[in-house]
Design a protein around this motif. Sequence first.
Motif: not given
Length: 64
Positions: A1-25
């Motif tokens: 089964m593949p592994n995944y990296r899921v990134s979370f971002a908040k968009q402020i004034l049209g620019v996405p800023f990464t808040i965090g990421a989670v690794e899922i195996s």
Amino acid sequence: MPNYRVSFAKQILGVPFTIGAVEISRARDPRRAQRAAELRFARQHGIEDWRERADQVAVETAQM
């Protein structure tokens, strides 16, 4: 089964800023990886819904 990296971002004034990421195996597919990451992200930040902190999510296949 593949592994995944899921990134979370908040968009402020049209620019996405990464808040965090989670690794899922060993997720069956990207949708399941995203759902697992959403739950883990919320637990890590002590919130009920991941959307309280971020408004964008991106799933990518990762090499672990």
